[in-house]
Design an enzyme around this catalytic site. Sequence first.
Site, mmCIF file in Angstrom:
data_model
loop_
_atom_site.group_PDB
_atom_site.id
_atom_site.type_symbol
_atom_site.label_atom_id
_atom_site.label_comp_id
_atom_site.label_asym_id
_atom_site.label_seq_id
_atom_site.Cartn_x
_atom_site.Cartn_y
_atom_site.Cartn_z
ATOM 1 N N LYS A 36 0.867 -1.184 0.000
ATOM 2 C CA LYS A 36 0.000 0.000 0.000
ATOM 3 C C LYS A 36 0.901 1.230 0.000
ATOM 4 C CE LYS A 36 -3.753 2.306 2.484
ATOM 5 N NZ LYS A 36 -4.644 2.269 3.665
ATOM 6 N N LYS B 185 -2.163 -1.792 -3.683
ATOM 7 C CA LYS B 185 -3.037 -0.617 -3.635
ATOM 8 C C LYS B 185 -2.185 0.649 -3.677
ATOM 9 C CE LYS B 185 -6.522 1.533 -0.606
ATOM 10 N NZ LYS B 185 -7.228 1.465 0.694
#
Length: 356
Positions: A218, A270
């Site tokens: 992320k 992500k």
Amino acid sequence: MTTPSQPRTPSDARTSLPTGPLPVERTRRLRSTSALRSLVREHTLRPADLVLPMFVAEDLTGGDSRPITSMPGVAQHSLDALARTATEAVERGVGGIMLFGVPTAKDAIGSGATDPDGVLNQGLARLRAELGDDTVVMADLCLDEFTDHGHCGVLDADGRVDNDATLERYRDMAVAQAEAGAHLVGPSGMMDGQIAAIRDALDVTGHEDTVVYAYTAKYASAFFGPFREAVDSSLVGDRRTYQQDPANGREALRELELDVAEGADLVMVKPGMPYLDVLKEVSQASPVPVGAYQVSGEYAMIEAAAANGWLDRERTILESLLAFRRAGASTVLTYHASEVAGWFRDGLPEGLREFL
């Protein structure tokens, strides 16, 4: 006496020109008809591959929903509206619902995240009661929506995120979410050791069947911007000391190795489209299923460009989702999930059949 030669016609000129070898391999053959293209298509989309992120807001009641201005078509929901909208998505065939909570009160340690009567846990309980096992009920496991400083963890005396103190909060949050009915928890805070801590907490409390979906890579991304409005974020500053540097790719493979060793059942990259290279590398190295999150900024860009007539909206949505599948994602979290699942259920028009 010689006669003058006749002028050559254009066709004569063409036949007299030297010709090179013709192509031996004609890859266009397999593109010549829709049926041929379908026959050799390498990747496809299914509604079951898609997960719909949703937002439940504590200050909304009845059947109310509140539009998110930076994400046209997405809204915060009351419990009743959440149940109705999620049920519709599941009937269309989406693979899961990832739920985020929007509380009215926040504090330094995010107390609402572990309160059984808190908005997120109430939302999870409502979804599980309404949907049972017909879909995968997923819980965002992070403190940022619940802290008054907006960070993903507990702060120390110097205002820095305290990794190990945060793990204790994550342990409690995982158990609360499992007891509320979540089939799956998605730790997104990027704390060191978070998967091991959560897996242990779930196992020792009898929730050994609860799935852990690690947000493995992320990034500290500008593409999260509209999400801040979606969860009424209180963040001051940034999250660069714990989310990954956008310049780094190899680091994601180290995070993958750690998360799998600590017990992750699935892993995620992500944001999505700006990190397709990372997604590809993670998918090639991972022994567990890999997903991608098409985040709020990606969604907002498509919607804004389509609203201005700059892009064919439906084709762009489907092409972007297919890119995740091609890069190795078995699951895609996208705010377009329910709408796209509806297209597949009702039958794609001829111009979009290539995505079947």
